[in-house]
Motif scaffolding. Structure first.
Motif, mmCIF file in Angstrom:
data_model
loop_
_atom_site.group_PDB
_atom_site.id
_atom_site.type_symbol
_atom_site.label_atom_id
_atom_site.label_comp_id
_atom_site.label_asym_id
_atom_site.label_seq_id
_atom_site.Cartn_x
_atom_site.Cartn_y
_atom_site.Cartn_z
ATOM 1 N N THR A 80 36.234 98.103 19.774
ATOM 2 C CA THR A 80 35.609 98.453 21.049
ATOM 3 C C THR A 80 34.084 98.361 21.000
ATOM 4 O O THR A 80 33.477 97.671 21.836
ATOM 5 C CB THR A 80 36.058 99.860 21.495
ATOM 6 O OG1 THR A 80 37.470 99.852 21.691
ATOM 7 C CG2 THR A 80 35.365 100.272 22.780
ATOM 8 N N TRP A 98 37.717 94.031 31.786
ATOM 9 C CA TRP A 98 38.357 94.773 30.702
ATOM 10 C C TRP A 98 39.786 95.162 31.064
ATOM 11 O O TRP A 98 40.654 95.217 30.186
ATOM 12 C CB TRP A 98 37.557 96.037 30.377
ATOM 13 C CG TRP A 98 36.250 95.786 29.687
ATOM 14 C CD1 TRP A 98 35.021 96.218 30.084
ATOM 15 C CD2 TRP A 98 36.043 95.036 28.501
ATOM 16 N NE1 TRP A 98 34.057 95.770 29.220
ATOM 17 C CE2 TRP A 98 34.655 95.043 28.224
ATOM 18 C CE3 TRP A 98 36.875 94.339 27.628
ATOM 19 C CZ2 TRP A 98 34.092 94.400 27.135
ATOM 20 C CZ3 TRP A 98 36.320 93.698 26.538
ATOM 21 C CH2 TRP A 98 34.949 93.734 26.304
ATOM 22 N N THR A 103 40.309 103.062 22.081
ATOM 23 C CA THR A 103 39.196 102.738 22.968
ATOM 24 C C THR A 103 38.396 103.984 23.315
ATOM 25 O O THR A 103 37.158 103.941 23.385
ATOM 26 C CB THR A 103 39.723 102.071 24.246
ATOM 27 O OG1 THR A 103 40.410 100.863 23.902
ATOM 28 C CG2 THR A 103 38.589 101.742 25.192
ATOM 29 N N ARG A 119 45.964 101.568 21.924
ATOM 30 C CA ARG A 119 44.816 100.961 22.590
ATOM 31 C C ARG A 119 43.993 102.006 23.332
ATOM 32 O O ARG A 119 42.756 102.016 23.263
ATOM 33 C CB ARG A 119 45.321 99.899 23.572
ATOM 34 C CG ARG A 119 44.235 99.136 24.287
ATOM 35 C CD ARG A 119 43.632 98.112 23.382
ATOM 36 N NE ARG A 119 42.620 97.313 24.059
ATOM 37 C CZ ARG A 119 41.906 96.382 23.462
ATOM 38 N NH1 ARG A 119 42.105 96.131 22.178
ATOM 39 N NH2 ARG A 119 41.004 95.695 24.106
ATOM 40 N N THR A 160 40.143 100.008 30.597
ATOM 41 C CA THR A 160 41.144 99.908 29.530
ATOM 42 C C THR A 160 42.326 100.815 29.814
ATOM 43 O O THR A 160 43.485 100.434 29.647
ATOM 44 C CB THR A 160 40.518 100.254 28.176
ATOM 45 O OG1 THR A 160 39.513 99.287 27.858
ATOM 46 C CG2 THR A 160 41.569 100.253 27.082
ATOM 47 N N ALA A 207 42.908 94.422 28.626
ATOM 48 C CA ALA A 207 43.716 95.495 28.040
ATOM 49 C C ALA A 207 45.184 95.342 28.394
ATOM 50 O O ALA A 207 46.071 95.549 27.560
ATOM 51 C CB ALA A 207 43.196 96.849 28.519
#
Length: 661
Positions: A451, A376, A404, A400, A478, A380
Motif C-alpha cells: 500500500t 483504487w 490496506t 486486503r 479499497t 481492489a
C-alpha cells in the motif's frame, strides 16, 4: 502365499479451506534473491528518471519492473521466454491507462478491461503470483499521468525499457543458480515418492500418490526447459527416468500385495533427495545393504513377490544407475490442452468475467460517490476476485482490507515528512524487499507494505499532492472494492468449478481408456496402428494433465459452498475411483495387458460409455465391464466408479441420464 489385496477404502475428502487461514503465517523461504532483484528493478528506472529530470518517465519504466516478480522458481530458460511476454502485457496495460485518463468513466472501463483480459490469460496459462494484479495496478497508476494520447507509443516504450532491464537483471541473477531449479525439483520428486511409499495401505495413500505424480511430472517439465545437467557431470534426466520407474512400481505394488513397504526404501529415497539438493549427484546408499531379506522373498514367482522385487529394483537402479542408464524423454506437446485452456468449458472465462464486472461496478460506485480519481476501487475489486472461490475471495478481501488499513497509516507516516525524491526511492527499495519476502508468508502482511509502495508511486505521478488526499481515497476505495469483489464472487457463477467437475471426470476417463487401448494394441497386432511409442507418450501426457486438472477442479469445488451438502463431496468417491483407474493404467502393472474379451475398440467404448453416463449423454445398452481385460484391480475400480456414479446421481450431484436416440 499372499492373498490378493482388497480395494482400499475411499479416504475422506480434504474438505473446504478455512476462513481462519487468513491469519496464518507461513515461513518464507528462498525469497531474498527475488526480493533484491525486484527492488533493484524498481529503483534503477526511478533513479535514472530523477537524474534526467523526468521522474514521470522513470515511473513509466518502473511499470515494467513488475516483470521481475514473475516465475521466481522457474529455470533461466523459462524466465528468458516468459518475462518478455509479461513486459509486453505491462506496457499495454500502462498504455491503456494513459489513454483512459481523460474521464472517470473511461478510467473505469479501461481498468475493468485490463482486469478481465489479464485474469483470463493468467488463469488459462497458470501464471503464478502475483498474477493479474500488477497489470491492473500499472493501468490504474498510469491513469494519474497527464493525458497525452499522441505520446502513448513513447510511454509504452518506456515501460518496455523497464521490463527489458528487469529481464536482464533477472537472467543475470539467475545464472549462478541455473541448475538449482532442476536439483530442487529432483529432490522434491524423490521426497514425494518416499512419502508415497510410506503411505501405502493407509488413507493418506491417494493424496500422497497424486502429489508424487505431480512432483515427478514437474521434474520432467523442468528438465525439458533446459536445466538437466547436475554438478559433477551427472545428468538429472536419468534421475527423472528412475523416479518415474519408482512411481510406476509403487502404484503396482499395492495392487498385488498387502505387505507394507520395507522402511529401507523410503529412507533411501530421502537420502538421495538430500544428496541431490546438496549437489552431490544421484549416488546414495544401496537399499540392498539395508535389507538382506529382499533376495529371499517367500513365494518366488508369485505376483506379490514380483511386485516387491520390482519396487526394490526400481529404487536400487535409481540409487546406482547402470552405465547405459536411459534418460527420460521430454514431455510431448499436448496441443489439445492449449485449446482446452481457453475452450468453452474453461474456468478462466467466468473468472475473467467476474474480474471485469467487479472492476466496472466498483468504479461506477466510486464515481457515484464523488471520488475524483476512482481507480483504487476497481483495482481492489479485481484483486479480490483473483480468489477463484467464495472462501478464497473471502480470505483475500479480509487480508486486503486489513493490510490496506495498516498500510495507509504507514504511507501517511512516510509521505507526511515530505522526504526528498531520493529518500522516497530508497523507501521504495525497502518496501519492495519486505513485500516480496512477506508475500510467501501472508498476503495481509505484504499488503501492509504494498500500500505505501503504490502510494509513493502515485506521488511520482502527481508530485505535491497532500498525503491525506492520497491515503484517504485509497482506504475508502479499497474497502469499497473489496466489498464489491466479494459480492460479485457470491452472486456470479458461485459454482463454476462444481458444474465443470462432471466434465473433468469424463475427460479423465476418456484419456484413461485411450492410453489403455494404446498399451493393449502395442502388445498385439494393432501396434503399428496405435502410433507406437510416441502415441503412448502423448496419451500418457494427456492423462496426467487430465488427472491434475480434475484434482484442482475438485479442490475449487470444495471451496465454493459455505454451508449445506457440497456436490464435490458427493462426487468425491467417483473422483477417487477415476484417479485410481488413471494411475493404474499409467503404471502399467504386470497383468494389465491381458487380452480384452472383445478387442481394444470395445475397451475404448467401455470407458467412453462410463464418461457419457457421468455427463448425462445417451448411453448404449450392454455391460461395459465385460469388455475390460481380466485384471482384477482394473475391474474392481471400474465397478467402484459405476457404484459411485449411481450414488452421486441419486443424490442429485450429476445430470440425469440421457435417453438413447
Amino acid at each position: 502365499m499372499t492373498s490378493e489385496p482388497r480395494r482400499l477404502p475411499v479416504p475422506s475428502p480434504a474438505g473446504p479451506s478455512r476462513i481462519g487461514a487468513v491469519f496464518g503465517v507461513a515461513r518464507p523461504r528462498g525469497r531474498l534473491r527475488i526480493a533484491l532483484v525486484c527492488a533493484i528493478a524498481f529503483t534503477v528506472p526511478l533513479s535514472v528518471g530523477e537524474l534526467a529530470g523526468k521522474p514521470q518517465a522513470g515511473l513509466l519504466a518502473t511499470f515494467g519492473a513488475f516483470a521481475a516478480a514473475y516465475f521466481p522458481d522457474a529455470t533461466v530458460a523459462v524466465r528468458a521466454r516468459a518475462l518478455p511476454v509479461i513486459g509486453v502485457g505491462l506496457a499495454a496495460s500502462a498504455a491503456i491507462g494513459v489513454a483512459a485518463a481523460g474521464a472517470s468513466w473511461t478510467i473505469a472501463v479501461g481498468i475493468s478491461a485490463v482486469a478481465a483480459f489479464a485474469t483470463l490469460l493468467v488463469r488459462a496459462f497458470d501464471v503464478p503470483a502475483p498474477g493479474a494484479y500488477p497489470f491492473v495496478l500499472s493501468c490504474a497508476v498510469a491513469t494519474q499521468l497527464p493525458q497525452d494520447v499522441e505520446r502513448i507509443g513513447e510511454r509504452a516504450a518506456l515501460t518496455m525499457a523497464g521490463a527489458g532491464f528487469a529481464w536482464l537483471l533477472t537472467i543475470c541473477a539467475s545464472l549462478p543458480d541455473r541448475r538449482g531449479p532442476a536439483r530442487r525439483a529432483a529432490a522434491t520428486a524423490l521426497t514425494s515418492l518416499a512419502t508415497m511409499l510410506e503411505a501405502i495401505g493407509t488413507p493418506a495413500y491417494d493424496s500422497a500418490r497424486h502429489n508424487a505424480a505431480q512432483a515427478v511430472r514437474h521434474l520432467r517439465t523442468v528438465l525439458g526447459e533446459g536445466s538437466g545437467q547436475g554438478q559433477g557431470g551427472q545428468t538429472l534426466s536419468a534421475v527423472a527416468f528412475g523416479a518415474r520407474h519408482v512411481f510406476d512400481a509403487a502404484v503396482a505394488y499395492p495392487t498385488m500385495t498387502r505387505e507394507p513397504v520395507p522402511r529401507a526404501l523410503p529412507e533411501t529415497l530421502r537420502e538421495l533427495a538430500a544428496g541431490i539438493q546438496a549437489g552431490a549427484g544421484a549416488i546414495g546408499a544401496d537399499p540392498a545393504g539395508q535389507d538382506q531379506d529382499r533376495h529371499d522373498l517367500p513365494g518366488v514367482g508369485t505376483a506379490s513377490s514380483r511386485a516387491r522385487a520390482g519396487l526394490w529394483a526400481a529404487v536400487a537402479e535409481l540409487a546406482h544407475p547402470p552405465p547405459d542408464r536411459p534418460t527420460v524423454p521430454s514431455l510431448p506437446p499436448a496441443r489439445a490442452e492449449w485449446g482446452r485452456r481457453l475452450g468453452r468449458g474453461s474456468l478462466a472465462w467466468p473468472l475473467a468475467a467476474r474480474a471485469g464486472l467487479a472492476g466496472l461496478v466498483a468504479a461506477a460506485l466510486a464515481i457515484a460517490a464523488g471520488a475524483d480519481h476512482p481507480y483504487w476501487a476497481p483495482a481492489a475489486a479485481a484483486t479480490v476476485v483473483q480468489g477463484t472461490t467464495v472462501r478464497a475471495a473471502g480470505r483475500r478481501s479480509l487480508q486486503r482490507a486489513a493490510g490496506t488499513a495498516v498500510g495507509v497509516l504507514v504511507a501517511l507516516g512516510i509521505l507526511s515528512v515530505q522526504l526528498p525524491a531520493w529518500w522516497l526511492i530508497a523507501m521504495i527499495a525497502v518496501l519492495e524487499v519486505g513485500a516480496q519476502i512477506l508475500m510467501a508468508a501472508n498476503y495481509a502482511l505484504s499488503t501492509v507494505l504494498i500500500t505505501p509502495l503504490a502510494l509513493i508511486l502515485v506521488e511520482f505521478a502527481r508530485p505535491g499532492t497532500p498525503p491525506a488526499e492520497l491515503a484517504a481515497p485509497r482506504l475508502l476505495d479499497t474497502l469499497l472494492g473489496c466489498a464489491v469483489g466479494l459480492a460479485v464472487v457470491l452472486l456470479l457463477w458461485p459454482h463454476a468449478a462444481e458444474r465443470r467437475l462432471p466434465g473433468a471426470l469424463a475427460d479423465s476417463l476418456v484419456a484413461t481408456g485411450d492410453l489403455l487401448v494404446l498399451r493393449l494394441a502395442a502388445t498385439g497386432e494393432g501396434a503399428a496402428d496405435a502410433g507406437g511409442a510416441p502415441g503412448v507418450a502423448g496419451a500418457r501426457e494427456r492423462l496426467e494433465m487430465a488427472i491434475a486438472r480434475l484434482t484442482a477442479l475438485h479442490a475449487d469445488a470444495e471451496d465454493e459452498q459455505l454451508r449445506g451438502t457440497r456436490a464435490a463431496d458427493l462426487l468425491w468417491p467417483a473422483v477417487v475411483a477415476t484417479r485410481r483407474l488413471g494411475y493404474l493404467v499409467l503404471a502399467d502393472p504386470a497383468g494389465l495387458r491381458g487380452p480384452p474379451p472383445a478387442g481394444p475398440a470395445a475397451v475404448r467404448a467401455a470407458f467412453q460409455a462410463r464418461a457419457d453416463e457421468i455427463t448425462g449423454h445417451p448411453v448404449a445398452g450392454g455391460d461395459p465391464m465385460s469388455a475390460l481385460p481380466a485384471f482384477t484391480p482394473l475391474r474392481t475400480e471400474f465397478a467402484a466408479l459405476a457404484e459411485a456414479v449411481r450414488t452421486a446421481r441419486s443424490a442429485g450431484a450429476l445430470p440425469p441420464p440421457g435417453q438413447l436416440s
